[in-house]
Design a protein around this motif. Structure first.
Motif, PDB file in Angstrom:
ATOM      1  N   CYS A 229      45.477  52.382 -20.695  1.00 35.98           N
ATOM      2  CA  CYS A 229      45.303  50.957 -20.953  1.00 35.98           C
ATOM      3  C   CYS A 229      46.194  50.602 -22.136  1.00 35.98           C
ATOM      4  CB  CYS A 229      43.850  50.624 -21.287  1.00 35.98           C
ATOM      5  SG  CYS A 229      43.594  48.907 -21.836  1.00 35.98           S
TER       6      CYS A 229
ATOM      7  N   CYS B 174      39.102  46.831 -17.822  1.00 39.03           N
ATOM      8  CA  CYS B 174      40.223  46.129 -18.436  1.00 39.03           C
ATOM      9  C   CYS B 174      39.755  45.141 -19.502  1.00 39.03           C
ATOM     10  CB  CYS B 174      41.003  45.398 -17.345  1.00 39.03           C
ATOM     11  SG  CYS B 174      42.571  44.677 -17.890  1.00 39.03           S
TER      12      CYS B 174
ATOM     13  N   ASN C  56      44.301  49.402 -11.615  1.00 38.61           N
ATOM     14  CA  ASN C  56      42.930  49.231 -11.124  1.00 38.61           C
ATOM     15  C   ASN C  56      42.408  50.441 -10.360  1.00 38.61           C
ATOM     16  OD1 ASN C  56      45.002  47.939  -9.255  1.00 38.61           O
ATOM     17  ND2 ASN C  56      43.261  48.105  -7.857  1.00 38.61           N
TER      18      ASN C  56
ATOM     19  N   SER D 166      45.443  42.795 -21.937  1.00 38.99           N
ATOM     20  CA  SER D 166      45.012  44.133 -21.534  1.00 38.99           C
ATOM     21  C   SER D 166      45.558  44.430 -20.147  1.00 38.99           C
ATOM     22  CB  SER D 166      43.481  44.212 -21.517  1.00 38.99           C
ATOM     23  OG  SER D 166      43.034  45.489 -21.101  1.00 38.99           O
TER      24      SER D 166
ATOM     25  N   ILE E 127      45.833  47.583 -17.044  1.00 38.39           N
ATOM     26  CA  ILE E 127      45.468  48.894 -16.506  1.00 38.39           C
ATOM     27  C   ILE E 127      45.896  48.957 -15.037  1.00 38.39           C
ATOM     28  CG2 ILE E 127      43.452  49.129 -18.015  1.00 38.39           C
ATOM     29  CD1 ILE E 127      41.688  48.633 -15.483  1.00 38.39           C
TER      30      ILE E 127
END
Length: 337
Positions: A286, A151, A305, A301, A303
């Motif tokens: 992302c 990330c 995980n 940012s 994402i």
């Protein structure tokens, strides 16, 4: 098996450590991957049980059972085991050289040279496609990046590619409870985690080492502090990180830089609009939001995980290694609402 033959058949895959969060996500992706045959899922503690006895949502999707023994009639082996356990596993179970390995632990991520971390018999390439795509395509073994590391690096790589990290980096990031793994601890119990927020490992998170390694790969002279404050969130999955630096670029120049850097990368997308976790949870994407505030450049940012931060990225690496469509098996729907 060469890429030209893989395209005509299927990649034969095995999973070690299939009972945990990353192993479960790997199962969900691979049993639906158009170019993969899942040969076995190894778990000594669950041997003989159906995988849906542990991952109950897979009931009706597969009749596969956990295996106590390894099989070597495979092309790729995913190691979904705990940190420190991957190295022990490979020492105890020598894997034939023709089987590619993708390790999701942190055991082989750090390197003293560009060739990757070496064991006595194997070399691992750091598997961040947005940094090392060409090396990944040629690699025999991959060290999959950490979730926070993925990330944060995706938020900073375009700047280091132009040598623009000239001062301290300030980062705050919050991760879901699945980032702590499946084993219970005092801070992962529902009664503690729910309606709660806390800082942990401030300034000393273990992923800082691999982040620094990657930034120096693109900007060798970078030696500034990365001030990273991680938070435990009261949600299940996802990471949202905010990063800011002193930067002379205008917002338009920064956006152009980020768009150009990620133009050839399938899963990372750049915008100036607000972003939120539900846009990316349950995907391998992302999203990056780039904004200028006075002399500061702010990068957000986000994402998932467990996917872009773990199992999804591992499958993305497999696709690259075997010459498959990079998005194969990873066209996933976000939770969205």
């Amino acid at each position: 098996m060469g890429a030209e033959n893989i395209s005509k058949t299927k990649v034969r895959a095995g999973i070690v450590g299939g009972a945990g969060y990353t192993g479960g996500e790997m199962l969900r992706i691979l049993i639906n991957h158009p170019n993969v045959e899942l040969v076995f899922v190894h778990s000594i503690s669950n041997a003989g049980n159906h995988v849906y006895d542990v991952h109950t949502d897979l009931f009706g999707d597969t009749d596969l059972k956990f295996a106590a023994e390894l099989a070597y009639n495979i092309n790729v082996l995913f190691l979904c085991v705990g940190h420190g356990d991957a190295k022990k596993f490979l020492e105890a179970n020598p894997i034939p050289a023709d089987i590619k390995i993708i390790d999701l632990s942190q055991d082989f991520r750090l390197s003293n040279d560009a060739s990757g971390h070496k064991t006595r018999t194997k070399t691992f390439v750091y598997g961040l496609p947005e940094l090392n795509k060409e090396a990944i395509k040629q690699a025999q073994n991959i060290a999959n990046p950490g979730c926070f590391a993925t990330c944060l690096q995706l938020g900073l790589l375009p700047l280091t590619s132009k040598g623009l990290l000239k001062g301290e980096v300030h980062i705050t990031a919050t991760t879901g409870s699945t980032g702590a793994g499946q084993s219970l601890s005092p801070t992962s119990h529902f009664t503690w985690r729910n309606d709660n927020l806390s800082v942990y490992k401030a300034f000393e998170h273990q992923h800082l080492n691999e982040i620094g390694q990657s930034l120096k790969q693109l900007q060798p002279g970078f030696n500034q502090p990365i001030n990273f404050i991680p938070y435990r969130g009261d949600f299940t999955r996802g990471i949202i990180a905010s990063m800011y630096i002193d930067c002379e670029l205008s917002e338009a120049e920064a956006l152009k830089l980020y768009h150009q850097y990620y133009d050839t990368h399938a899963f990372t997308h750049v915008t100036s609009h607000n972003i939120d976790l539900k846009q990316i949870v349950n995907t391998n994407k992302c999203f990056l939001q780039v904004k200028k505030h006075g002399g500061k450049l702010l990068i957000i940012s986000i994402i998932d995980n467990l996917l872009k931060g773990a199992s999804g990225q591992a499958v993305q690496n497999m696709n690259l290694m075997f010459g498959l469509d990079e998005k194969a098996g990873l066209r996933l729907k976000a939770t969205a609402f």
